[in-house]
Write an enzyme that holds these catalytic residues in place. Structure first.
Site, PDB file in Angstrom:
ATOM      1  N   ARG A  38      41.182  48.228 -25.412  1.00  0.00           N
ATOM      2  CA  ARG A  38      40.051  47.306 -25.568  1.00  0.00           C
ATOM      3  C   ARG A  38      38.919  47.580 -24.590  1.00  0.00           C
ATOM      4  O   ARG A  38      39.153  47.843 -23.420  1.00  0.00           O
ATOM      5  CB  ARG A  38      40.568  45.887 -25.350  1.00  0.00           C
ATOM      6  N   GLY A  43      41.781  48.188 -17.041  1.00  0.00           N
ATOM      7  CA  GLY A  43      42.350  49.535 -17.201  1.00  0.00           C
ATOM      8  C   GLY A  43      41.485  50.419 -18.081  1.00  0.00           C
ATOM      9  O   GLY A  43      41.243  51.586 -17.762  1.00  0.00           O
ATOM     10  N   CYS A  44      41.006  49.868 -19.174  1.00  0.00           N
ATOM     11  CA  CYS A  44      40.193  50.664 -20.103  1.00  0.00           C
ATOM     12  C   CYS A  44      38.858  51.055 -19.471  1.00  0.00           C
ATOM     13  O   CYS A  44      38.345  52.147 -19.719  1.00  0.00           O
ATOM     14  CB  CYS A  44      39.978  49.897 -21.407  1.00  0.00           C
ATOM     15  N   THR A  45      38.311  50.171 -18.651  1.00  0.00           N
ATOM     16  CA  THR A  45      37.060  50.482 -17.958  1.00  0.00           C
ATOM     17  C   THR A  45      37.285  51.605 -16.942  1.00  0.00           C
ATOM     18  O   THR A  45      36.498  52.557 -16.873  1.00  0.00           O
ATOM     19  CB  THR A  45      36.502  49.218 -17.271  1.00  0.00           C
ATOM     20  N   ALA A  48      37.713  54.904 -18.900  1.00  0.00           N
ATOM     21  CA  ALA A  48      36.440  55.376 -19.444  1.00  0.00           C
ATOM     22  C   ALA A  48      35.533  55.915 -18.337  1.00  0.00           C
ATOM     23  O   ALA A  48      34.891  56.966 -18.498  1.00  0.00           O
ATOM     24  CB  ALA A  48      35.742  54.251 -20.215  1.00  0.00           C
TER      25      ALA A  48
END
Length: 154
Positions: A38, A43-45, A48
């Site tokens: 998401r 974590g995804c930030t 990325a």
């Protein structure tokens, strides 16, 4: 989940601007295809931003970086602008590529079982064959591990 040596399933999905992007558009280039749960989660930030920080190295290695989640194109646009992400983010709300690559799986979080995207990365060769599968990757080290692999270090 798909295995090394498998022909990478094709897909055509909208990017953050709503333009359709196909895997076939990258023929002759290696593709680092990473699936994440998401936009704008911690974590995804971090994952990325790590890819963004290494983006010029990926370009020098003739490798395209593509992130896929089930978030909308509008969500991807905000996420990319907020964090200065220079690579392609694709929206897959229908789970076409997500299921095609086998990353939509049962997950357990605090004892609760649900279906979701398992953070995974695939390296696809210039001729469209999966050459590396990295399931359940860690957001902080994934980009560096992929770069090391592309450089022949791992």
């Amino acid at each position: 989940m798909l295995e090394v040596g498998t022909k990478a399933p094709g897909f055509t999905l909208p990017d953050a601007e709503g333009n359709l992007v196909s895997l076939a558009d990258f023929a002759g280039k290696r593709v680092v295809l990473y699936f994440y749960p998401r936009d704008n989660t911690p974590g995804c930030t971090r994952q990325a931003c790590a890819y963004a920080g290494a983006y010029e190295e990926f370009k020098r290695m003739n490798a395209a970086v593509i992130g896929i989640s089930k978030d909308s194109a509008a969500s991807h646009k905000k996420f990319a602008e907020k964090h200065g992400l220079p690579f392609i983010l694709l929206s897959d709300p229908e789970l076409t590529a997500i299921q095609g690559y086998g990353v939509w799986q049962e997950k357990k979080n605090y004892g609760k079982v649900s279906m979701g995207v398992v953070r995974s990365t695939f390296v696809i060769s210039e001729d469209g064959v999966i050459e590396r599968v990295m399931p359940k990757v860690k957001p902080d080290t994934n980009a560096a591990e992929v770069l090391a692999y592309l450089k022949g270090e791992k």
